[in-house]
Scaffold this motif. Structure first.
Motif, PDB file in Angstrom:
ATOM      1  N   LEU A  58     -67.627   5.285 -25.003  1.00 50.18           N
ATOM      2  CA  LEU A  58     -66.651   6.141 -25.677  1.00 50.18           C
ATOM      3  C   LEU A  58     -66.419   5.719 -27.127  1.00 50.18           C
ATOM      4  O   LEU A  58     -65.770   6.444 -27.884  1.00 50.18           O
ATOM      5  N   GLY A  59     -66.927   4.558 -27.505  1.00 52.55           N
ATOM      6  CA  GLY A  59     -66.828   4.136 -28.901  1.00 52.55           C
ATOM      7  C   GLY A  59     -65.439   3.753 -29.332  1.00 52.55           C
ATOM      8  O   GLY A  59     -65.143   3.739 -30.535  1.00 52.55           O
ATOM      9  N   LEU A  60     -64.574   3.412 -28.389  1.00 51.64           N
ATOM     10  CA  LEU A  60     -63.176   3.121 -28.705  1.00 51.64           C
ATOM     11  C   LEU A  60     -62.903   1.626 -28.830  1.00 51.64           C
ATOM     12  O   LEU A  60     -61.758   1.222 -29.042  1.00 51.64           O
ATOM     13  N   GLY A  61     -63.934   0.807 -28.665  1.00 49.51           N
ATOM     14  CA  GLY A  61     -63.762  -0.635 -28.819  1.00 49.51           C
ATOM     15  C   GLY A  61     -62.952  -1.279 -27.724  1.00 49.51           C
ATOM     16  O   GLY A  61     -62.296  -2.304 -27.955  1.00 49.51           O
ATOM     17  N   LEU A  62     -62.986  -0.714 -26.513  1.00 46.93           N
ATOM     18  CA  LEU A  62     -62.201  -1.283 -25.420  1.00 46.93           C
ATOM     19  C   LEU A  62     -62.737  -2.655 -25.030  1.00 46.93           C
ATOM     20  O   LEU A  62     -63.947  -2.858 -24.934  1.00 46.93           O
ATOM     21  N   LYS A  63     -61.815  -3.564 -24.751  1.00 44.76           N
ATOM     22  CA  LYS A  63     -62.194  -4.920 -24.337  1.00 44.76           C
ATOM     23  C   LYS A  63     -62.206  -5.014 -22.815  1.00 44.76           C
ATOM     24  O   LYS A  63     -61.754  -4.112 -22.104  1.00 44.76           O
ATOM     25  N   GLU A  64     -62.690  -6.142 -22.313  1.00 45.73           N
ATOM     26  CA  GLU A  64     -62.850  -6.331 -20.882  1.00 45.73           C
ATOM     27  C   GLU A  64     -61.532  -6.156 -20.136  1.00 45.73           C
ATOM     28  O   GLU A  64     -61.495  -5.611 -19.032  1.00 45.73           O
ATOM     29  N   GLU A  65     -60.442  -6.616 -20.735  1.00 43.07           N
ATOM     30  CA  GLU A  65     -59.146  -6.557 -20.055  1.00 43.07           C
ATOM     31  C   GLU A  65     -58.450  -5.207 -20.228  1.00 43.07           C
ATOM     32  O   GLU A  65     -57.410  -4.957 -19.615  1.00 43.07           O
ATOM     33  N   ASP A  66     -58.994  -4.307 -21.041  1.00 41.43           N
ATOM     34  CA  ASP A  66     -58.359  -3.013 -21.292  1.00 41.43           C
ATOM     35  C   ASP A  66     -58.613  -2.038 -20.152  1.00 41.43           C
ATOM     36  O   ASP A  66     -59.604  -2.155 -19.416  1.00 41.43           O
ATOM     37  N   GLU A  67     -57.722  -1.069 -20.020  1.00 44.14           N
ATOM     38  CA  GLU A  67     -57.915   0.024 -19.074  1.00 44.14           C
ATOM     39  C   GLU A  67     -59.119   0.842 -19.501  1.00 44.14           C
ATOM     40  O   GLU A  67     -59.222   1.279 -20.646  1.00 44.14           O
ATOM     41  N   LYS A  68     -60.048   1.043 -18.579  1.00 43.20           N
ATOM     42  CA  LYS A  68     -61.303   1.736 -18.916  1.00 43.20           C
ATOM     43  C   LYS A  68     -61.179   3.255 -18.790  1.00 43.20           C
ATOM     44  O   LYS A  68     -62.060   3.973 -19.231  1.00 43.20           O
ATOM     45  N   MET A  69     -60.136   3.744 -18.151  1.00 42.06           N
ATOM     46  CA  MET A  69     -59.938   5.180 -18.026  1.00 42.06           C
ATOM     47  C   MET A  69     -59.107   5.668 -19.210  1.00 42.06           C
ATOM     48  O   MET A  69     -57.953   5.279 -19.370  1.00 42.06           O
ATOM     49  N   VAL A  70     -59.706   6.519 -20.021  1.00 39.82           N
ATOM     50  CA  VAL A  70     -59.031   7.074 -21.191  1.00 39.82           C
ATOM     51  C   VAL A  70     -58.601   8.486 -20.834  1.00 39.82           C
ATOM     52  O   VAL A  70     -59.418   9.396 -20.727  1.00 39.82           O
ATOM     53  N   SER A  71     -57.310   8.682 -20.625  1.00 42.85           N
ATOM     54  CA  SER A  71     -56.801   9.895 -19.979  1.00 42.85           C
ATOM     55  C   SER A  71     -56.822  11.130 -20.861  1.00 42.85           C
ATOM     56  O   SER A  71     -56.986  12.253 -20.364  1.00 42.85           O
ATOM     57  N   THR A  72     -56.634  10.950 -22.144  1.00 42.51           N
ATOM     58  CA  THR A  72     -56.614  12.062 -23.091  1.00 42.51           C
ATOM     59  C   THR A  72     -57.438  11.673 -24.315  1.00 42.51           C
ATOM     60  O   THR A  72     -57.702  10.482 -24.539  1.00 42.51           O
TER      61      THR A  72
END
Length: 256
Positions: free
Chosen positions: A211-225
């Motif tokens: 998704l290109g959002l720079g999410l880290k390992e500990e971040d929620e992987k489901m991007v709701s909107t």
């Protein structure tokens, strides 16, 4: 393929009905799947009312994960292929689940069939997706339909595996943006849209950073909107195109 006369030609694997020419996908000879003359590749766009047959001409065609959608000169959309999550705009008859719990539904549409859910919008310029579809109309508005687990439709209303009200939609759902969208791309549980002023937004399930959002390992992987894509690599650049796949994304950008 769409030819200059408004005929549709399909070729390749037709097991899920995505060629739209026959229900005999297990036994039909390979030459009917592809041939050099094109004679066997044409999809008949002939339909029947109570009193007569009528033909329509195709204006545009869209194809992606196991499905094909055709926009015709009668203003209607016709679809064929895998429809297991009503992503083709054709409702799945839940009554076909037997009393013993056996799932007897035929989830493939083998021949061009009117897709009523698309009728509310005059002209889509893009339709993308696999188990869900994301649609862009010629006014820059975005809609989605089909499987909504992991909030793949970008509506932000799916709450988890026990949510039986929001996991699937068989009608168009508008995705809200505060600016005009000029392009969309979608694959399994992932979607991206970009604007005329060089911004891009992504949503869905971020398994490998696609998704290109720079999410880290500990971040929620489901991007709701939809969330805006931001990266140091994109500083002084405007996004002019993108293509998202199941596990990676390609972005085209120009320097400001």
């Amino acid at each position: 393929m769409l030819d200059e006369k408004g005929s549709i030609l399909t070729f390749g694997d037709g097991e899920m009905g995505q060629l739209g020419r026959s229900s005999r996908t297990k036994t039909i000879r390979s030459k009917f799947m592809c041939d050099e003359s094109g004679e066997h590749l044409v999809v008949p766009l002939r339909f029947k009312t109570k009193s007569k047959f009528y033909d329509v001409t195709a204006k545009n065609v869209f194809a992606s994960g196991f499905w094909t959608i055709v926009h015709c000169d009668d203003g209607k959309y016709y679809a064929f292929g895998l429809n297991n999550f009503s992503q083709l705009g054709i409702s799945v008859d839940e009554a076909d689940v037997g009393p013993d719990g056996q799932d007897n539904r035929e989830l493939r549409v083998f021949l061009p069939t009117e897709a009523p859910a698309f009728g509310a919008v005059d002209n889509f310029v893009q339709i993308e997706g696999v188990q869900h579809v994301v649609l862009l109309d010629n006014d820059g508005k975005v809609f989605a339909m089909g499987k909504n687990t992991d909030n793949a439709l970008g509506l932000g209303n799916w709450t988890g595996n026990e949510d039986r009200d929001h996991w699937k939609y068989d009608s168009l759902q508008k995705i809200e943006f505060d600016t005009k969208i000029v392009g969309v791309s979608a694959k399994l549980a992932t979607s991206i849209a970009w604007t005329e002023n060089g911004k891009a937004f992504a949503w869905g399930f971020d398994t490998t950073g696609q998704l290109g959002l720079g999410l880290k390992e500990e971040d929620e992987k489901m991007v709701s909107t939809p969330e805006e894509i931001s990266s140091a690599h994109l500083e002084d650049f405007s996004i002019i195109g993108a293509s998202i796949s199941d596990q990676h994304t390609l972005i085209l950008a120009k320097k400001n």
